[in-house]
Design a protein around this motif. Structure first.
Motif, short mmCIF file in Angstrom:
data_model
loop_
_atom_site.label_atom_id
_atom_site.label_comp_id
_atom_site.label_asym_id
_atom_site.label_seq_id
_atom_site.Cartn_x
_atom_site.Cartn_y
_atom_site.Cartn_z
N ILE A 21 0.82 -1.32 0.01
CA ILE A 21 0.08 -0.13 0.12
C ILE A 21 0.94 1.21 -0.17
O ILE A 21 0.67 2.16 -0.69
CB ILE A 21 -0.96 0.00 1.26
CG1 ILE A 21 -2.05 -1.16 0.87
CG2 ILE A 21 -1.71 1.50 1.35
CD1 ILE A 21 -2.85 -1.52 2.03
N ASP A 22 1.74 1.22 0.91
CA ASP A 22 2.91 2.55 0.88
C ASP A 22 3.55 2.40 -0.35
O ASP A 22 3.75 3.78 -1.20
CB ASP A 22 3.82 2.13 1.73
CG ASP A 22 3.49 2.38 3.22
OD1 ASP A 22 2.25 2.99 3.44
OD2 ASP A 22 4.04 1.64 4.29
N LEU A 30 -7.39 9.63 -2.13
CA LEU A 30 -8.61 10.31 -1.72
C LEU A 30 -9.49 8.81 -2.10
O LEU A 30 -9.64 8.49 -3.21
CB LEU A 30 -8.93 11.16 -2.86
CG LEU A 30 -8.55 12.61 -2.92
CD1 LEU A 30 -9.06 13.52 -3.96
CD2 LEU A 30 -8.81 13.11 -1.41
N ILE A 31 -10.17 8.37 -1.01
CA ILE A 31 -11.28 7.15 -1.19
C ILE A 31 -12.48 7.63 -1.14
O ILE A 31 -12.95 8.03 -0.20
CB ILE A 31 -10.70 6.28 -0.01
CG1 ILE A 31 -9.19 5.86 0.12
CG2 ILE A 31 -11.55 5.06 -0.13
CD1 ILE A 31 -8.70 5.17 1.13
N ALA A 42 -3.94 6.57 2.65
CA ALA A 42 -3.31 5.04 2.59
C ALA A 42 -3.63 4.45 4.14
O ALA A 42 -3.79 3.04 4.14
CB ALA A 42 -1.91 5.06 2.45
N GLN A 43 -3.67 5.15 5.06
CA GLN A 43 -3.83 4.52 6.33
C GLN A 43 -5.22 3.79 6.66
O GLN A 43 -5.28 2.60 7.23
CB GLN A 43 -3.81 5.52 7.43
CG GLN A 43 -3.59 4.83 9.04
CD GLN A 43 -2.56 3.82 9.23
OE1 GLN A 43 -1.65 3.91 8.75
NE2 GLN A 43 -3.12 2.88 10.01
N ALA A 44 -6.18 4.33 5.80
CA ALA A 44 -7.59 3.86 5.94
C ALA A 44 -7.60 2.26 5.16
O ALA A 44 -8.07 1.30 5.75
CB ALA A 44 -8.59 4.82 5.28
N GLU A 114 -6.52 8.28 -6.18
CA GLU A 114 -8.01 8.48 -6.11
C GLU A 114 -8.63 7.32 -6.30
O GLU A 114 -8.15 6.23 -7.09
CB GLU A 114 -8.64 9.51 -6.84
CG GLU A 114 -10.10 10.07 -6.17
CD GLU A 114 -10.44 11.19 -6.97
OE1 GLU A 114 -11.29 11.76 -6.74
OE2 GLU A 114 -9.74 11.56 -8.13
N THR A 115 -9.54 6.59 -5.50
CA THR A 115 -10.51 5.31 -5.71
C THR A 115 -11.79 5.52 -5.62
O THR A 115 -12.03 6.30 -4.85
CB THR A 115 -9.85 4.07 -4.77
OG1 THR A 115 -10.30 4.39 -3.46
CG2 THR A 115 -8.21 4.13 -4.71
#
Length: 145
Positions: A21-22, A30-31, A42-44, A114-115
């Motif tokens: 992920i990192d 942005l999720i 990324a922490q989420a 962004e996702t």
């Protein structure tokens, strides 16, 4: 590139998932999908995958389709796992789950910025016995029959 994330998840290695992920996601990605965590970026994602891997230690993402155009990649996946750990307040049921998801990833440079995602949580909850509709998995509908 996304295949690295799927491979890490399929191994069930929390440290590898976090590292991947990192490497793949902008820290402030942005999720655009509601998540059951207070963290952002990324922490989420790390928290979501930690939760999923604890609840479903054999979690497996099978990519059905991947389409890329411009700065975006779309991935349609089938997710399977066995509910062996606490999940959304539900104690382990030992039940297998199979559900579908579709994600769109927007890249900025070599990272995901962004996702957007749609996850069939209703199918998941039905299979775990906490939503009406039985315990069957996703249904296939043939156009010819």
């Amino acid at each position: 590139m996304l295949s690295r994330l799927h491979e890490a998840v399929n191994r069930g290695d929390a440290e590898l998932i976090s590292k991947t992920i990192d490497e793949l996601f902008d820290p402030d990605v942005l999720i655009r999908t509601p998540l059951p965590v207070k963290a952002t970026g990324a922490q989420a994602l790390k928290e979501v995958f930690t939760t999923l891997c604890r609840a479903f230690p054999d979690l497996h993402i099978e990519v059905e389709d991947m389409i890329a155009e411009g700065d975006r990649v779309v991935s349609r996946n089938t997710v399977t796992g066995t509910h062996l750990g606490e999940y959304t307040g539900l104690p382990p049921t030992g039940r297998p789950v199979t559900y579908n998801e579709i994600f769109i990833f927007r890249f900025a440079g070599d990272r995901i910025a962004e996702t957007w995602g749609v996850v069939d949580v209703l199918a998941q909850m039905r299979q775990l016995g906490v939503a009406p509709g039985g315990t069957s998995g996703p249904q296939r509908h043939d156009r010819d029959g």
